[in-house]
Design an enzyme around this catalytic site. Structure first.
Site, PDB file in Angstrom:
ATOM      1  N   TYR A 250      34.649 -15.032 -21.720  1.00 22.69           N
ATOM      2  CA  TYR A 250      35.579 -13.817 -22.523  1.00 22.69           C
ATOM      3  C   TYR A 250      36.942 -15.119 -22.044  1.00 22.69           C
ATOM      4  CZ  TYR A 250      39.238 -10.849 -21.300  1.00 22.69           C
ATOM      5  OH  TYR A 250      40.359  -9.788 -21.185  1.00 22.69           O
TER       6      TYR A 250
ATOM      7  N   SER B 276      44.895 -13.548 -20.339  1.00 23.82           N
ATOM      8  CA  SER B 276      44.449 -12.700 -19.446  1.00 23.82           C
ATOM      9  C   SER B 276      43.962 -13.622 -17.867  1.00 23.82           C
ATOM     10  CB  SER B 276      42.339 -12.270 -19.620  1.00 23.82           C
ATOM     11  OG  SER B 276      41.572 -12.017 -18.568  1.00 23.82           O
TER      12      SER B 276
ATOM     13  N   LYS C 172      40.228 -17.088 -24.165  1.00 26.69           N
ATOM     14  CA  LYS C 172      41.862 -16.860 -24.437  1.00 26.69           C
ATOM     15  C   LYS C 172      41.690 -17.927 -24.008  1.00 26.69           C
ATOM     16  CE  LYS C 172      41.870 -12.003 -24.753  1.00 26.69           C
ATOM     17  NZ  LYS C 172      41.813 -11.655 -25.533  1.00 26.69           N
TER      18      LYS C 172
HETATM   19  N1  UFG Z   1      34.170  -2.969  -8.904  1.00 30.01           N
HETATM   20  C1  UFG Z   1      33.656  -2.491  -8.113  1.00 30.01           C
HETATM   21  N2  UFG Z   1      33.118  -1.209  -8.502  1.00 30.01           N
HETATM   22  C2  UFG Z   1      32.970  -0.501  -9.355  1.00 30.01           C
HETATM   23  C3  UFG Z   1      33.536  -1.496 -10.568  1.00 30.01           C
HETATM   24  C4  UFG Z   1      35.004  -2.698 -10.719  1.00 30.01           C
HETATM   25  O1  UFG Z   1      33.863  -2.314  -6.632  1.00 30.01           O
HETATM   26  O2  UFG Z   1      32.107  -0.117 -10.098  1.00 30.01           O
HETATM   27  C5  UFG Z   1      35.300  -4.026  -8.052  1.00 30.01           C
HETATM   28  C6  UFG Z   1      35.763  -5.239  -9.138  1.00 30.01           C
HETATM   29  O3  UFG Z   1      33.868  -5.800  -8.760  1.00 30.01           O
HETATM   30  C7  UFG Z   1      36.675  -6.085  -8.672  1.00 30.01           C
HETATM   31  C8  UFG Z   1      37.455  -4.586  -9.188  1.00 30.01           C
HETATM   32  O4  UFG Z   1      36.849  -3.478  -9.129  1.00 30.01           O
HETATM   33  O5  UFG Z   1      36.742  -6.770  -7.327  1.00 30.01           O
HETATM   34  C9  UFG Z   1      38.228  -4.564 -10.351  1.00 30.01           C
HETATM   35  O6  UFG Z   1      37.348  -4.344 -11.404  1.00 30.01           O
HETATM   36  P1  UFG Z   1      37.668  -4.100 -12.730  1.00 30.01           P
HETATM   37  O7  UFG Z   1      35.850  -4.515 -13.364  1.00 30.01           O
HETATM   38  O8  UFG Z   1      38.528  -3.227 -13.357  1.00 30.01           O
HETATM   39  O9  UFG Z   1      38.475  -5.068 -13.160  1.00 30.01           O
HETATM   40  P2  UFG Z   1      38.296  -6.687 -12.723  1.00 30.01           P
HETATM   41  O10 UFG Z   1      39.108  -7.635 -11.653  1.00 30.01           O
HETATM   42  O11 UFG Z   1      36.817  -6.987 -13.493  1.00 30.01           O
HETATM   43  O12 UFG Z   1      39.055  -7.376 -14.875  1.00 30.01           O
HETATM   44  C10 UFG Z   1      39.863  -7.871 -15.474  1.00 30.01           C
HETATM   45  C11 UFG Z   1      39.761  -7.124 -16.562  1.00 30.01           C
HETATM   46  C12 UFG Z   1      39.033  -8.270 -17.406  1.00 30.01           C
HETATM   47  C13 UFG Z   1      39.782  -9.313 -16.809  1.00 30.01           C
HETATM   48  C14 UFG Z   1      39.870 -10.040 -15.427  1.00 30.01           C
HETATM   49  C15 UFG Z   1      40.149 -10.584 -15.116  1.00 30.01           C
HETATM   50  O13 UFG Z   1      39.774  -6.354 -16.915  1.00 30.01           O
HETATM   51  O14 UFG Z   1      39.441  -8.010 -18.862  1.00 30.01           O
HETATM   52  O15 UFG Z   1      40.347  -8.882 -14.605  1.00 30.01           O
HETATM   53  O16 UFG Z   1      39.761 -11.255 -13.900  1.00 30.01           O
HETATM   54  F1  UFG Z   1      39.181 -10.372 -17.833  1.00 30.01           F
END
Ligand code: UFG
Length: 330
Positions: free
Chosen positions: A140, A116, A144
């Site tokens: 998490y 990841s 990894k």
């Molecule tokens: N976000 C919002 N509102 C929401 C959900 C997400 O604003 O309801 C934002 C988050 O803050 C982030 C972006 O949208 O900036 C993407 O969020 P996600 O939760 O879709 O994905 P992440 O980037 O947090 O997570 C992904 C993978 C994880 C991994 C991570 C690495 O899903 O498994 O990238 O940092 F760990």
């Protein structure tokens, strides 16, 4: 060629099984269905088992002659990992150790691992190359990073040939819309926005004061079928004697949360109820992959290069997917 696919009943695992099957491989899915879905196992045999259980693994390896292992099975929620770290170390690290023991005992030494972008933590620079310091910010991400070290150790000690695929933000669904992304509860941005488009409801923007052009976080969204193809190419790279390594998988460009919202509104034709909210702890402002290594060494290049095309496939799946949940998270 039989390939063991742990976590093959999950989102990225199922797409990879489909791709492998179409290319003449015989995937065997090993999954405990804690978050995977039985109805996603359509391209190969299903074995119900847990990577933390050496007996489940030994029985599976005894019945098959695997040429390689692709290891997806893991717990994936960053926030949960901070609240319940031992669940993550037991499942993601302990499960991988047991799996490696079972594989090496049987002489299976090709191993493709789901890593990841979370291994990098807050990037010093973007796009992020694989040689960037590894400084995960969550348990998490640490699981990894630790597994990547374990793979390297097993390479030196036992001749394991491995590829660690560092996914950025997996998104989209197979164009047939027969498999796709679905978590319970849903925490990921695109499926949350699609749920809001489909049934109303509010989506909160996690922070509008980041040092980006519009103040919201930037992520590199990569289509799940492009990830699936990278697994196939990594397998062939290792089988052909290619060097073990970590590979970033992303598009090499990013979209802000506000840009994702605008894209979902365009694709769905709905105006979404989104509200600025506080930052989510642990979110880096910008995560964008440097993709040169996967391009040069694996011959991989993502086909879906526009967010709109990616969101279209996710929306098709969202409209088609079964409402009732069978077997937990996707
Ligand atoms: N976000 C919002 N509102 C929401 C959900 C997400 O604003 O309801 C934002 C988050 O803050 C982030 C972006 O949208 O900036 C993407 O969020 P996600 O939760 O879709 O994905 P992440 O980037 O947090 O997570 C992904 C993978 C994880 C991994 C991570 C690495 O899903 O498994 O990238 O940092 F760990």
């Amino acid at each position: 060629m039989e390939v063991l696919v742990t976590g093959g009943a999950g989102y990225i695992g199922a797409h990879t099984c489909k791709r492998l099957f179409e290319r003449g491989y015989r995937p065997v899915v090993f999954d405990n269905l804690s978050t995977g879905r039985r109805d996603f196992v359509r391209w190969g045999e299903f074995v119900c088992g847990d990577t933390r259980n050496p007996e489940d693994l030994a029985a599976c390896f005894a019945r098959h002659r695997f040429a390689a292992v692709i290891h997806f099975a893991a717990a994936i929620e960053v926030g949960e990992s901070a609240a319940d770290p031992l669940k993550y170390y037991e499942n993601n690290v302990g499960g991988t150790v047991a799996l490696l023991q079972a594989a090496l005992r049987r002489g299976v030494n090709l191993f493709v691992f789901s890593s990841s972008a979370a291994v990098y933590g807050d990037p010093e620079r973007v796009p992020i190359p694989e040689g960037h310091p590894i400084r995960p910010k969550s348990p998490y991400g640490r699981t990894k990073a630790v597994v990547e070290e374990i793979l390297a150790d097993c390479g030196r000690a036992h001749g394991l040939r491995w590829a660690a695929l560092r996914y950025f933000n997996a998104a989209g669904a197979d164009p047939t819309a027969e498999i796709g992304e679905q978590h319970e509860p849903e925490s990921h941005l695109i499926p949350r926005l699609l749920e809001a488009a489909g049934g109303g409801g509010l989506v909160s923007i996690y922070g509008t004061d980041y040092p980006t052009a519009d103040g919201t976080c930037i992520r590199d969204y990569i289509h799940v079928n492009d990830l699936a193809e990278a697994h196939r190419l990594a397998l062939e790279h290792l089988a052909g004697g290619g060097e073990s390594a970590a590979f970033n998988l992303g598009l090499g460009r990013g979209w802000s949360v506000r840009e994702v919202i605008a894209t979902v509104e365009k694709v769905t034709g709905k105006t979404l109820d989104v509200r600025p909210g506080p930052r989510r702890p642990g979110d880096p402002a910008v995560l964008v992959a440097a993709t040169g290594r996967a391009e040069e060494r694996l011959g991989w290049r993502a086909e879906a290069r526009e967010l709109e095309a990616i969101v279209e496939t996710a929306w098709a799946w969202h409209q088609r997917r079964p409402r009732a949940f069978e077997g937990g998270e996707g």
